[in-house]
Design a protein around this motif. Structure first.
Motif, PDB file in Angstrom:
ATOM      1  N   ASN A  22       0.805  -1.235   0.000  1.00 24.58           N
ATOM      2  CA  ASN A  22       0.000   0.000   0.000  1.00 24.58           C
ATOM      3  C   ASN A  22       0.833   1.278   0.000  1.00 24.58           C
ATOM      4  O   ASN A  22       0.520   2.237   0.707  1.00 24.58           O
ATOM      5  N   SER A  23       1.872   1.288  -0.794  1.00 23.49           N
ATOM      6  CA  SER A  23       2.699   2.487  -0.915  1.00 23.49           C
ATOM      7  C   SER A  23       3.316   2.497  -2.317  1.00 23.49           C
ATOM      8  O   SER A  23       3.369   1.467  -2.977  1.00 23.49           O
ATOM      9  N   PRO A  24       3.773   3.652  -2.771  1.00 18.77           N
ATOM     10  CA  PRO A  24       4.378   3.724  -4.108  1.00 18.77           C
ATOM     11  C   PRO A  24       5.528   2.718  -4.248  1.00 18.77           C
ATOM     12  O   PRO A  24       6.256   2.461  -3.288  1.00 18.77           O
ATOM     13  N   SER A  25       5.685   2.176  -5.426  1.00 19.59           N
ATOM     14  CA  SER A  25       6.687   1.127  -5.652  1.00 19.59           C
ATOM     15  C   SER A  25       8.108   1.602  -5.342  1.00 19.59           C
ATOM     16  O   SER A  25       8.945   0.808  -4.933  1.00 19.59           O
ATOM     17  N   ASP A  26       8.377   2.889  -5.518  1.00 19.32           N
ATOM     18  CA  ASP A  26       9.725   3.371  -5.216  1.00 19.32           C
ATOM     19  C   ASP A  26       9.935   3.629  -3.722  1.00 19.32           C
ATOM     20  O   ASP A  26      11.038   3.982  -3.302  1.00 19.32           O
ATOM     21  N   TYR A  27       8.902   3.429  -2.906  1.00 20.18           N
ATOM     22  CA  TYR A  27       9.004   3.556  -1.457  1.00 20.18           C
ATOM     23  C   TYR A  27       9.040   2.208  -0.759  1.00 20.18           C
ATOM     24  O   TYR A  27       9.589   2.089   0.317  1.00 20.18           O
ATOM     25  N   SER A  28       8.382   1.215  -1.341  1.00 20.67           N
ATOM     26  CA  SER A  28       8.221  -0.060  -0.638  1.00 20.67           C
ATOM     27  C   SER A  28       9.228  -1.092  -1.127  1.00 20.67           C
ATOM     28  O   SER A  28       9.867  -0.932  -2.157  1.00 20.67           O
ATOM     29  N   GLU A  29       9.355  -2.162  -0.337  1.00 18.30           N
ATOM     30  CA  GLU A  29      10.248  -3.274  -0.632  1.00 18.30           C
ATOM     31  C   GLU A  29       9.458  -4.561  -0.419  1.00 18.30           C
ATOM     32  O   GLU A  29       8.367  -4.541   0.137  1.00 18.30           O
ATOM     33  N   PRO A  63      -1.233   0.316   7.739  1.00 13.58           N
ATOM     34  CA  PRO A  63      -1.694   0.044   6.369  1.00 13.58           C
ATOM     35  C   PRO A  63      -0.569  -0.300   5.384  1.00 13.58           C
ATOM     36  O   PRO A  63      -0.823  -0.899   4.349  1.00 13.58           O
ATOM     37  N   THR A  64       0.668   0.062   5.710  1.00 19.73           N
ATOM     38  CA  THR A  64       1.767  -0.198   4.774  1.00 19.73           C
ATOM     39  C   THR A  64       2.637  -1.390   5.177  1.00 19.73           C
ATOM     40  O   THR A  64       3.650  -1.645   4.533  1.00 19.73           O
ATOM     41  N   CYS A  65       2.238  -2.110   6.210  1.00 22.42           N
ATOM     42  CA  CYS A  65       3.028  -3.251   6.685  1.00 22.42           C
ATOM     43  C   CYS A  65       2.161  -4.500   6.770  1.00 22.42           C
ATOM     44  O   CYS A  65       1.117  -4.490   7.424  1.00 22.42           O
ATOM     45  N   THR A  66       2.618  -5.571   6.136  1.00 19.50           N
ATOM     46  CA  THR A  66       1.903  -6.841   6.234  1.00 19.50           C
ATOM     47  C   THR A  66       2.142  -7.446   7.616  1.00 19.50           C
ATOM     48  O   THR A  66       3.128  -7.109   8.295  1.00 19.50           O
ATOM     49  N   PRO A  67       1.259  -8.351   8.027  1.00 20.54           N
ATOM     50  CA  PRO A  67       1.494  -9.048   9.304  1.00 20.54           C
ATOM     51  C   PRO A  67       2.852  -9.765   9.312  1.00 20.54           C
ATOM     52  O   PRO A  67       3.527  -9.791  10.342  1.00 20.54           O
ATOM     53  N   GLU A  68       3.266 -10.294   8.169  1.00 22.06           N
ATOM     54  CA  GLU A  68       4.562 -10.985   8.097  1.00 22.06           C
ATOM     55  C   GLU A  68       5.721 -10.029   8.370  1.00 22.06           C
ATOM     56  O   GLU A  68       6.672 -10.386   9.071  1.00 22.06           O
ATOM     57  N   LEU A  69       5.620  -8.825   7.832  1.00 20.12           N
ATOM     58  CA  LEU A  69       6.668  -7.841   8.087  1.00 20.12           C
ATOM     59  C   LEU A  69       6.695  -7.463   9.561  1.00 20.12           C
ATOM     60  O   LEU A  69       7.756  -7.428  10.189  1.00 20.12           O
ATOM     61  N   LEU A  70       5.542  -7.201  10.140  1.00 19.90           N
ATOM     62  CA  LEU A  70       5.490  -6.826  11.555  1.00 19.90           C
ATOM     63  C   LEU A  70       6.020  -7.949  12.442  1.00 19.90           C
ATOM     64  O   LEU A  70       6.749  -7.692  13.408  1.00 19.90           O
ATOM     65  N   GLN A  71       5.693  -9.182  12.113  1.00 16.16           N
ATOM     66  CA  GLN A  71       6.210 -10.315  12.896  1.00 16.16           C
ATOM     67  C   GLN A  71       7.726 -10.412  12.768  1.00 16.16           C
ATOM     68  O   GLN A  71       8.433 -10.638  13.750  1.00 16.16           O
ATOM     69  N   GLY A  72       8.226 -10.242  11.547  1.00 17.09           N
ATOM     70  CA  GLY A  72       9.669 -10.288  11.334  1.00 17.09           C
ATOM     71  C   GLY A  72      10.396  -9.169  12.053  1.00 17.09           C
ATOM     72  O   GLY A  72      11.473  -9.381  12.627  1.00 17.09           O
TER      73      GLY A  72
END
Length: 82
Positions: A22-29, A63-72
């Motif tokens: 949920n963020s511009p492609s040049d901002y997210s990974e 909104p910009t972080c998946t549960p997997e990212l937050l867990q990691g």
């Protein structure tokens, strides 16, 4: 930023902003890129060997972080106590 703060003698808590949706492609990974980059950043800041500059875990916001990212990120916070 960590290098600048250290050289200026400034106390700083610095993190790498993480977001994988949920963020511009040049901002997210991808989740894996965000976690690997965060771990590398923590290790780099710790290698400076100064009490003035400390790494912090920095998810952007829900909104910009998946549960997997937050867990990691939680696992990295526990692993590195930051």
């Amino acid at each position: 930023l960590a290098d600048i703060a250290m050289h200026k003698g400034q106390r700083a808590f610095i993190g790498k902003v993480c977001m994988d949706r949920n963020s511009p492609s040049d901002y997210s990974e991808t989740t894996a890129e965000a976690l690997a980059g965060t771990e590398a950043f923590i290790q780099y800041v710790r290698s400076l060997r100064t009490e003035l500059v400390q790494p912090v875990i920095t998810p952007r916001f829900i909104p910009t972080c998946t549960p997997e990212l937050l867990q990691g990120l939680g696992k990295l916070a526990r692993k590195y106590d930051c």
